[in-house]
Design a protein around this motif. Structure first.
Motif, PDB file in Angstrom:
ATOM      1  N   LYS A 149       0.872  -1.418  -0.055  1.00  0.00           N
ATOM      2  CA  LYS A 149       0.069   0.176   0.045  1.00  0.00           C
ATOM      3  C   LYS A 149       1.004   1.249   0.113  1.00  0.00           C
ATOM      4  N   VAL A 150       1.025   1.744  -1.017  1.00  0.00           N
ATOM      5  CA  VAL A 150       1.839   3.012  -1.110  1.00  0.00           C
ATOM      6  C   VAL A 150       1.215   4.396  -0.648  1.00  0.00           C
ATOM      7  N   VAL A 151       1.662   5.046   0.334  1.00  0.00           N
ATOM      8  CA  VAL A 151       1.190   6.306   0.917  1.00  0.00           C
ATOM      9  C   VAL A 151       1.615   7.365  -0.019  1.00  0.00           C
ATOM     10  N   VAL A 152       0.433   8.307  -0.460  1.00  0.00           N
ATOM     11  CA  VAL A 152       0.818   9.294  -1.409  1.00  0.00           C
ATOM     12  C   VAL A 152       0.791  10.671  -0.574  1.00  0.00           C
ATOM     13  N   SER A 153       0.028  10.718   0.482  1.00  0.00           N
ATOM     14  CA  SER A 153       0.269  11.950   1.052  1.00  0.00           C
ATOM     15  C   SER A 153       0.034  11.765   2.489  1.00  0.00           C
ATOM     16  N   ILE A 154       0.690  12.857   3.141  1.00  0.00           N
ATOM     17  CA  ILE A 154       0.639  12.715   4.946  1.00  0.00           C
ATOM     18  C   ILE A 154       0.289  14.027   5.517  1.00  0.00           C
ATOM     19  N   ALA A 155      -0.482  14.156   6.676  1.00  0.00           N
ATOM     20  CA  ALA A 155      -0.442  15.368   7.194  1.00  0.00           C
ATOM     21  C   ALA A 155      -0.526  15.067   8.866  1.00  0.00           C
ATOM     22  N   CYS A 156      -0.507  16.050   9.810  1.00  0.00           N
ATOM     23  CA  CYS A 156      -0.497  16.093  11.032  1.00  0.00           C
ATOM     24  C   CYS A 156      -1.463  17.202  11.810  1.00  0.00           C
ATOM     25  N   GLY A 157      -2.173  16.598  12.538  1.00  0.00           N
ATOM     26  CA  GLY A 157      -2.659  17.614  13.642  1.00  0.00           C
ATOM     27  C   GLY A 157      -1.846  17.832  14.728  1.00  0.00           C
ATOM     28  N   GLN A 158      -2.148  18.501  15.729  1.00  0.00           N
ATOM     29  CA  GLN A 158      -1.482  18.701  16.748  1.00  0.00           C
ATOM     30  C   GLN A 158      -0.759  17.542  17.420  1.00  0.00           C
ATOM     31  N   THR A 159      -1.544  16.467  17.617  1.00  0.00           N
ATOM     32  CA  THR A 159      -1.245  15.208  18.389  1.00  0.00           C
ATOM     33  C   THR A 159      -1.819  14.114  17.588  1.00  0.00           C
ATOM     34  N   SER A 160      -1.965  14.302  16.247  1.00  0.00           N
ATOM     35  CA  SER A 160      -2.476  13.050  15.450  1.00  0.00           C
ATOM     36  C   SER A 160      -1.934  13.098  14.187  1.00  0.00           C
ATOM     37  N   SER A 161      -2.049  11.879  13.392  1.00  0.00           N
ATOM     38  CA  SER A 161      -1.558  11.675  12.101  1.00  0.00           C
ATOM     39  C   SER A 161      -2.417  11.240  11.032  1.00  0.00           C
ATOM     40  N   ILE A 162      -2.317  11.448   9.847  1.00  0.00           N
ATOM     41  CA  ILE A 162      -3.421  11.084   8.918  1.00  0.00           C
ATOM     42  C   ILE A 162      -2.564  10.882   7.432  1.00  0.00           C
ATOM     43  N   ALA A 163      -2.939   9.869   6.959  1.00  0.00           N
ATOM     44  CA  ALA A 163      -2.084   9.310   5.722  1.00  0.00           C
ATOM     45  C   ALA A 163      -3.018   8.962   4.607  1.00  0.00           C
ATOM     46  N   VAL A 164      -2.909   9.189   3.370  1.00  0.00           N
ATOM     47  CA  VAL A 164      -3.536   9.018   1.994  1.00  0.00           C
ATOM     48  C   VAL A 164      -2.951   7.748   1.545  1.00  0.00           C
ATOM     49  N   VAL A 165      -3.348   6.408   0.917  1.00  0.00           N
ATOM     50  CA  VAL A 165      -2.911   5.649   0.278  1.00  0.00           C
ATOM     51  C   VAL A 165      -3.149   5.808  -1.041  1.00  0.00           C
ATOM     52  N   ASP A 166      -2.723   5.084  -2.189  1.00  0.00           N
ATOM     53  CA  ASP A 166      -2.700   5.281  -3.620  1.00  0.00           C
ATOM     54  C   ASP A 166      -4.064   4.997  -4.082  1.00  0.00           C
ATOM     55  N   ASN A 167      -4.776   4.269  -3.563  1.00  0.00           N
ATOM     56  CA  ASN A 167      -6.181   3.988  -3.937  1.00  0.00           C
ATOM     57  C   ASN A 167      -7.068   4.808  -3.232  1.00  0.00           C
ATOM     58  N   GLY A 168      -6.965   6.077  -2.459  1.00  0.00           N
ATOM     59  CA  GLY A 168      -7.674   7.016  -2.117  1.00  0.00           C
ATOM     60  C   GLY A 168      -8.349   6.504  -0.771  1.00  0.00           C
ATOM     61  N   GLY A 200     -15.449   3.573  -0.302  1.00  0.00           N
ATOM     62  CA  GLY A 200     -15.997   3.807  -1.580  1.00  0.00           C
ATOM     63  C   GLY A 200     -15.845   5.294  -2.041  1.00  0.00           C
ATOM     64  N   VAL A 201     -15.002   6.007  -1.110  1.00  0.00           N
ATOM     65  CA  VAL A 201     -14.817   7.349  -1.626  1.00  0.00           C
ATOM     66  C   VAL A 201     -13.005   7.460  -1.867  1.00  0.00           C
ATOM     67  N   CYS A 202     -12.850   8.091  -2.981  1.00  0.00           N
ATOM     68  CA  CYS A 202     -11.404   8.233  -3.386  1.00  0.00           C
ATOM     69  C   CYS A 202     -10.949   9.571  -2.854  1.00  0.00           C
ATOM     70  N   VAL A 203      -9.786   9.637  -1.570  1.00  0.00           N
ATOM     71  CA  VAL A 203      -9.540  11.053  -1.250  1.00  0.00           C
ATOM     72  C   VAL A 203      -8.188  11.361  -2.210  1.00  0.00           C
ATOM     73  N   MET A 204      -8.300  12.601  -2.380  1.00  0.00           N
ATOM     74  CA  MET A 204      -7.110  13.024  -3.132  1.00  0.00           C
ATOM     75  C   MET A 204      -6.121  13.914  -2.157  1.00  0.00           C
ATOM     76  N   GLN A 205      -6.639  14.672  -1.426  1.00  0.00           N
ATOM     77  CA  GLN A 205      -5.790  15.631  -0.563  1.00  0.00           C
ATOM     78  C   GLN A 205      -6.322  15.728   0.888  1.00  0.00           C
ATOM     79  N   ILE A 206      -5.463  15.534   1.862  1.00  0.00           N
ATOM     80  CA  ILE A 206      -5.858  15.782   3.342  1.00  0.00           C
ATOM     81  C   ILE A 206      -5.167  16.792   3.808  1.00  0.00           C
ATOM     82  N   ALA A 207      -5.868  17.605   4.887  1.00  0.00           N
ATOM     83  CA  ALA A 207      -5.457  18.808   5.551  1.00  0.00           C
ATOM     84  C   ALA A 207      -5.731  18.624   6.891  1.00  0.00           C
ATOM     85  N   CYS A 208      -4.737  18.840   7.961  1.00  0.00           N
ATOM     86  CA  CYS A 208      -5.188  18.613   9.404  1.00  0.00           C
ATOM     87  C   CYS A 208      -4.856  20.171  10.075  1.00  0.00           C
ATOM     88  N   GLY A 209      -6.024  20.561  10.709  1.00  0.00           N
ATOM     89  CA  GLY A 209      -6.091  21.607  11.815  1.00  0.00           C
ATOM     90  C   GLY A 209      -5.642  21.317  13.069  1.00  0.00           C
TER      91      GLY A 209
END
Length: 499
Positions: A149-168, A200-209
């Motif tokens: 599973k290839v991660v294509v995007s990463i983002a961080c909140g204050q104390t959390s982390s989010i990653a998007v993989v190539d299938n969304g 069933g949703v393909c995520v392209m971009q992630i952003a964390c506050g």
């Protein structure tokens, strides 16, 4: 994009601003900045909390200092934490970090503060890192050599982390007290957990506050979840959301989303170019996406975020096209494109009939078919001097005037003759700014002659306040007799001759 919208960049000169190719403003009060020039030199300036400027000392600076160790490294991605600490990756895939390190967020195997940028070698030396992200006191690095599973995007909140993989698919881990992981609960996660609600949703971009998350799908749909104290989810209320909810923006397709872990502000840009903002905006809670006059999401953070940090490493595009205003300025007195010449004192001034007709009622009337001037290619001017007439024509192209006060008197005469009231005010301002003991009576005479009452009063008071000095100038004794009598009478009423 204009870095000048961030207050800290007002410390730089226009010449320094023009050299900037990439920039980032960070810090708990947006008091630190780093920028990269077109020559790939790296500079920092600001408060320097926790050695976050990387200069090797703990001194603040309002004058940019060069980081020699990063010059020529071709910085690709940059992020920062709340300590603050700074992490960046280069085009070659190297990672450098410095600043606060109380939680080992610099990745160097210690908790010692980083006073200068040091390459992160532990476990990353053989990796090519393409993106970095920082939370309050933790850091992520995304390499280009993923396996299954290839991660294509990463983002961080204050104390959390989010990653998007190539299938969304989206994965989250870390602190989840406000539902910022979107898992339907508020339980913390020690390992990445898939956000099942986005099946069933393909995520392209992630952003964390700070404690909320935004996700943009390949269909231009926006989802939000997590903390909502300031309305940063855009749901119309301030209730936290443990699972993703779709945020509607007048049925427009969204092409970019923006948030920053050090703020509670959200922004988005639509396909038609509209930029929306919501959440904490200069202290106000905006609970629904509000359309702005901005052209990019970065401006939202410059003008409304608290603190006014950047949500990403900003690329400053110095476009090679000119605005209408800039193009007009450049074409003034240009022989190549002009269709009309004025000859004043034997010198030519090159202009364009259309511009003069649009900008000045005098010329609009002049270039009617029944005026002789309408057929001429050269118009002779003998009632005004060359500097004055050139300044007038340049004003029609630029809206500005730059003349010494003595010449501004002649331009005031012209502005009065041509009924150019705004130009008249500009001339009066120039004259006021340039008044001296030597020229005060000359300027007073001009103000009276051209019926400039405000200027006349200004010059009169100046003369009264400096009466001894100005009465010893040649201009005083050359003044018209009736005007001199009028001045003496008026000055007497002001008590100028009591002693």
């Amino acid at each position: 994009m204009d870095v000048g919208k961030w207050p800290i960049f007002t410390l730089l000169s226009p010449q320094e601003i023009a050299t900037i190719r990439k920039a980032c403003v960070f810090g708990t009060s947006a008091n630190e900045a780093i920028y990269i020039t077109h020559n790939d030199e790296v500079f920092v300036f600001g408060l320097n909390c926790s050695n976050c400027l990387g200069t090797g000392d703990n001194q603040s600076t309002i004058v940019p200092k060069k980081l020699e160790c990063l010059c020529g490294k071709r910085i690709r991605s940059l992020s920062y934490g709340s300590g603050p600490h700074v992490v960046l990756s280069t085009e070659d895939g190297e990672v450098y970090a410095w600043g606060h390190n109380g939680y080992s967020q610099l990745g160097n195997g210690t908790t010692n503060q980083g006073v200068t940028p040091i390459q992160v070698c532990t476990n990353l030396l053989i990796k090519k890192v393409i993106e970095v992200a920082c939370g309050s006191h933790h850091s992520l690095a995304l390499s280009s050599d993923g396996d299954t599973k290839v991660v294509v995007s990463i983002a961080c909140g204050q104390t959390s982390s989010i990653a998007v993989v190539d299938n969304g698919e989206v994965y989250g881990w870390g602190y989840n007290g406000n539902g910022q992981l979107g898992l339907g609960n508020n339980g913390n996660q020690l390992t990445p957990c898939r956000v099942a609600a986005l099946q069933g949703v393909c995520v392209m971009q992630i952003a964390c506050g700070y404690a909320h998350t935004l996700a943009l799908t390949d269909e231009g749909l926006l989802y939000a979840w997590g903390a909502n104290t300031y309305g940063q989810l855009g749901t119309g209320n301030k209730s936290n959301q443990l699972s993703p909810v779709q945020i509607l923006m007048e049925k427009e397709r969204i092409v970019e989303i923006a948030a920053c872990h050090s703020a509670h502000t959200s922004a988005a840009k639509t396909q038609s170019g509209l930029v929306y903002m919501w959440g904490q905006c200069r202290g106000q809670s905006v609970v629904l996406p509000h359309v702005t006059h901005f052209s990019c999401t970065d401006d939202v953070f410059a003008c409304f975020s608290t603190p006014a940090v950047m949500w990403r490493l900003l690329s400053v595009e110095h476009e090679d096209f000119l605005t209408v205003t800039e193009a007009l300025k450049r074409e003034f007195d240009s022989p190549e494109t002009s269709d009309l010449k004025f000859r004043v004192d034997g010198k030519f001034i090159y202009v364009h009939k259309a511009v003069l007709k649009i900008r000045c009622e005098h010329f609009r009337t002049m270039f009617q078919s029944y005026w002789n001037e309408d057929m001429k290619e050269v118009i002779e001017i003998d009632q005004f001097s060359y500097p004055v007439y050139r300044a007038f024509l340049e004003y029609l192209y630029t809206d500005s005037v730059d003349l010494p006060p003595e010449d501004a008197i002649g331009l005031l005469d012209l502005a009065t003759s041509y009924c150019e009231n705004r130009l008249k005010k500009l001339c009066q301002h120039l004259i006021k700014r340039g008044i001296t003991v030597e020229n005060a009576f000359s300027l007073l005479s001009a103000a009276v002659r051209y019926d400039a009452e405000d200027l006349e009063e200004f010059c009169f008071k100046f003369c009264v306040n400096h009466l001894t000095e100005v009465t010893q100038t040649a201009a005083f004794w050359q003044m018209d007799g009736s005007l001199l009598k009028e001045f003496i009478a008026k000055a007497s009423k002001y008590g100028a001759f009591k002693n």
